[in-house]
Design a protein around this motif. Structure first.
Motif, PDB file in Angstrom:
ATOM      1  N   VAL A 209     -13.724  -1.054  55.600  1.00 25.86           N
ATOM      2  CA  VAL A 209     -12.302  -0.829  55.332  1.00 25.86           C
ATOM      3  C   VAL A 209     -11.887   0.460  56.026  1.00 25.86           C
ATOM      4  CG1 VAL A 209     -10.565  -0.430  53.528  1.00 25.86           C
ATOM      5  CG2 VAL A 209     -12.467  -2.015  53.106  1.00 25.86           C
ATOM      6  N   TYR A 210     -10.861   0.399  56.885  1.00 20.95           N
ATOM      7  CA  TYR A 210     -10.451   1.597  57.611  1.00 20.95           C
ATOM      8  C   TYR A 210      -9.978   2.682  56.664  1.00 20.95           C
ATOM      9  CZ  TYR A 210      -8.477   4.466  61.327  1.00 20.95           C
ATOM     10  OH  TYR A 210      -8.196   5.513  62.192  1.00 20.95           O
ATOM     11  N   GLU A 211      -9.210   2.280  55.624  1.00 20.26           N
ATOM     12  CA  GLU A 211      -8.697   3.258  54.667  1.00 20.26           C
ATOM     13  C   GLU A 211      -8.465   2.591  53.322  1.00 20.26           C
ATOM     14  OE1 GLU A 211      -4.842   6.239  53.981  1.00 20.26           O
ATOM     15  OE2 GLU A 211      -5.037   5.089  55.846  1.00 20.26           O
ATOM     16  N   ASP A 212      -8.824   3.292  52.247  1.00 21.10           N
ATOM     17  CA  ASP A 212      -8.604   2.842  50.876  1.00 21.10           C
ATOM     18  C   ASP A 212      -7.215   3.313  50.412  1.00 21.10           C
ATOM     19  OD1 ASP A 212     -10.054   1.265  49.186  1.00 21.10           O
ATOM     20  OD2 ASP A 212     -11.241   2.879  48.327  1.00 21.10           O
ATOM     21  N   PRO A 213      -6.382   2.421  49.840  1.00 17.86           N
ATOM     22  CA  PRO A 213      -5.061   2.855  49.383  1.00 17.86           C
ATOM     23  C   PRO A 213      -5.071   3.694  48.111  1.00 17.86           C
ATOM     24  CG  PRO A 213      -5.102   0.476  49.817  1.00 17.86           C
ATOM     25  CD  PRO A 213      -6.512   0.952  49.792  1.00 17.86           C
ATOM     26  N   ALA A 214      -6.119   3.595  47.304  1.00 16.90           N
ATOM     27  CA  ALA A 214      -6.247   4.408  46.085  1.00 16.90           C
ATOM     28  C   ALA A 214      -7.721   4.440  45.716  1.00 16.90           C
ATOM     29  CB  ALA A 214      -5.427   3.833  44.936  1.00 16.90           C
ATOM     30  N   THR A 215      -8.244   5.632  45.437  1.00 19.01           N
ATOM     31  CA  THR A 215      -9.687   5.778  45.287  1.00 19.01           C
ATOM     32  C   THR A 215      -9.994   6.578  44.019  1.00 19.01           C
ATOM     33  OG1 THR A 215      -9.665   5.971  47.702  1.00 19.01           O
ATOM     34  CG2 THR A 215     -11.781   6.260  46.603  1.00 19.01           C
ATOM     35  N   GLY A 216     -10.217   5.852  42.923  1.00 20.43           N
ATOM     36  CA  GLY A 216     -10.471   6.524  41.649  1.00 20.43           C
ATOM     37  C   GLY A 216     -11.759   7.316  41.638  1.00 20.43           C
ATOM     38  N   ALA A 217     -12.796   6.822  42.315  1.00 23.03           N
ATOM     39  CA  ALA A 217     -14.065   7.554  42.363  1.00 23.03           C
ATOM     40  C   ALA A 217     -13.892   8.877  43.092  1.00 23.03           C
ATOM     41  CB  ALA A 217     -15.138   6.702  43.048  1.00 23.03           C
ATOM     42  N   ALA A 218     -13.160   8.869  44.193  1.00 25.43           N
ATOM     43  CA  ALA A 218     -12.915  10.109  44.925  1.00 25.43           C
ATOM     44  C   ALA A 218     -12.018  11.045  44.122  1.00 25.43           C
ATOM     45  CB  ALA A 218     -12.278   9.805  46.277  1.00 25.43           C
ATOM     46  N   ALA A 219     -11.041  10.495  43.401  1.00 23.71           N
ATOM     47  CA  ALA A 219     -10.170  11.339  42.572  1.00 23.71           C
ATOM     48  C   ALA A 219     -10.971  12.030  41.480  1.00 23.71           C
ATOM     49  CB  ALA A 219      -9.054  10.494  41.966  1.00 23.71           C
ATOM     50  N   ALA A 220     -11.918  11.318  40.870  1.00 23.56           N
ATOM     51  CA  ALA A 220     -12.768  11.933  39.848  1.00 23.56           C
ATOM     52  C   ALA A 220     -13.630  13.033  40.458  1.00 23.56           C
ATOM     53  CB  ALA A 220     -13.644  10.876  39.187  1.00 23.56           C
ATOM     54  N   ALA A 221     -14.231  12.755  41.605  1.00 22.23           N
ATOM     55  CA  ALA A 221     -15.054  13.761  42.275  1.00 22.23           C
ATOM     56  C   ALA A 221     -14.212  14.976  42.666  1.00 22.23           C
ATOM     57  CB  ALA A 221     -15.718  13.152  43.504  1.00 22.23           C
ATOM     58  N   PHE A 222     -13.002  14.728  43.143  1.00 17.55           N
ATOM     59  CA  PHE A 222     -12.105  15.816  43.538  1.00 17.55           C
ATOM     60  C   PHE A 222     -11.718  16.654  42.326  1.00 17.55           C
ATOM     61  CE2 PHE A 222      -7.653  17.189  44.663  1.00 17.55           C
ATOM     62  CZ  PHE A 222      -8.037  18.152  45.585  1.00 17.55           C
ATOM     63  N   GLY A 223     -11.471  16.009  41.198  1.00 17.11           N
ATOM     64  CA  GLY A 223     -11.173  16.756  39.981  1.00 17.11           C
ATOM     65  C   GLY A 223     -12.310  17.667  39.589  1.00 17.11           C
ATOM     66  N   GLY A 224     -13.546  17.161  39.662  1.00 21.83           N
ATOM     67  CA  GLY A 224     -14.696  17.999  39.356  1.00 21.83           C
ATOM     68  C   GLY A 224     -14.825  19.163  40.318  1.00 21.83           C
ATOM     69  N   TYR A 225     -14.556  18.907  41.582  1.00 20.25           N
ATOM     70  CA  TYR A 225     -14.574  19.960  42.611  1.00 20.25           C
ATOM     71  C   TYR A 225     -13.546  21.047  42.288  1.00 20.25           C
ATOM     72  CZ  TYR A 225     -12.593  21.471  47.225  1.00 20.25           C
ATOM     73  OH  TYR A 225     -12.041  22.160  48.281  1.00 20.25           O
ATOM     74  N   LEU A 226     -12.327  20.649  41.929  1.00 20.29           N
ATOM     75  CA  LEU A 226     -11.290  21.629  41.598  1.00 20.29           C
ATOM     76  C   LEU A 226     -11.707  22.493  40.411  1.00 20.29           C
ATOM     77  CD1 LEU A 226      -8.069  19.426  41.901  1.00 20.29           C
ATOM     78  CD2 LEU A 226      -8.818  21.192  43.510  1.00 20.29           C
TER      79      LEU A 226
END
Length: 274
Positions: A209-226
């Motif tokens: 897939v060239y691009e995901d329109p919404a990525t809950g796994a990445a959003a969770a990881a990003f939240g932990g990073y923040l």
């Protein structure tokens, strides 16, 4: 066996990220699940095997391979489950650990496994930026380039302007090979609009897939990073806008409490795709 189709992180079937859902995958082997995911053609399909009251084992397949955790397919599966069996809690046993989900109406909130992050070595960083066709001066120095995890690994690459985020033109073979080397699921490209509001794009070449329109796994990881890096005060709710550049607007709400070891919550709506 019934294959359902839902759009996650939206209340419009034309928005969000489409996901396949199989609520009872009993008896399906890896080959059959992979074939179904390829036939469905969405970035992921979730396969649930019931295990006790309001519990199930879950596996996630992209059109090309199995992935350890998928947020949008989890939201889609939870809403589909709630529509058939009633709202409330759902316990999903994934390969990365238990994912607890609560549902209310067509909205679901998942709580990830404990998040973490790690630095990216300089040579790998250079290859990543080259594959993305980014110059170092185009990055946001306030958000360091780092790999983040909350069930799957995603490098976080923050750009300084919304215009640069909109201009996505990466070297697909180079990025796919680099991601395979480091077991990255998507690349989380982000731009900070304000203290608690971000925009994101997620290339996903390992899944075909060239691009995901919404990525809950990445959003969770990003939240932990923040939270780990002290980039937002906690507790907090962070809003992530995604999919607008694809014509599939998506809205993700990321909940962070003050405990650095706790999972990250991700909330979104889901609707059937006719």
């Amino acid at each position: 066996m019934e294959i359902l189709r839902y759009a996650a992180f939206t209340d419009n079937p034309g928005g969000g990220n489409p996901a396949g859902v199989v609520l009872d995958a009993t008896g399906l082997d890896d080959v059959r699940m992979q074939r179904i995911a390829a036939e469905v053609g969405y970035s992921e399909t979730a396969f649930l095997t019931p295990a006790g009251e309001r519990g199930a084992a879950v596996r996630y397949f992209s059109p090309l391979a199995e992935v350890p955790f998928c947020g949008h397919a989890t939201i889609a599966a939870a809403v589909a489950f709630a529509e058939r069996f009633g709202p409330g809690p759902l316990r999903l046993a994934a390969s990365v650990g238990e994912i607890a989900v609560d549902t209310e109406g067509n909205s679901a909130t998942l709580r990830s496994v404990a998040p973490s992050s790690a630095p990216i070595p300089g040579d790998v960083r250079e290859r990543l930026l080259a594959a993305l066709r980014y110059e170092p001066g185009e990055l946001d120095p306030a958000l360091p380039l780092r790999a983040a995890f909350a069930g799957a690994w995603h490098p976080v690459v923050a750009v300084a302007t919304r215009e640069r985020l909109a201009d996505l033109d990466y070297d697909e073979p180079a990025l796919r090979d680099l991601m395979a080397e480091h077991d990255w699921t998507t690349v989380d490209l982000v731009w900070r609009e304000s203290e608690f509001v971000f925009h994101a794009r997620n290339p996903f070449p390992p899944g075909g897939v060239y691009e995901d329109p919404a990525t809950g796994a990445a959003a969770a990881a990003f939240g932990g990073y923040l939270r780990e890096l002290g980039l937002v005060p906690v507790p907090a709710t962070v809003t992530v806008h995604q999919g607008h550049d694809l014509g599939r607007p998506s809205l993700l709400r990321v909940g962070l409490d003050a405990d650095p070891a706790s999972g990250v919550s991700v909330t979104g709506r889901a609707v059937p795709i006719p």
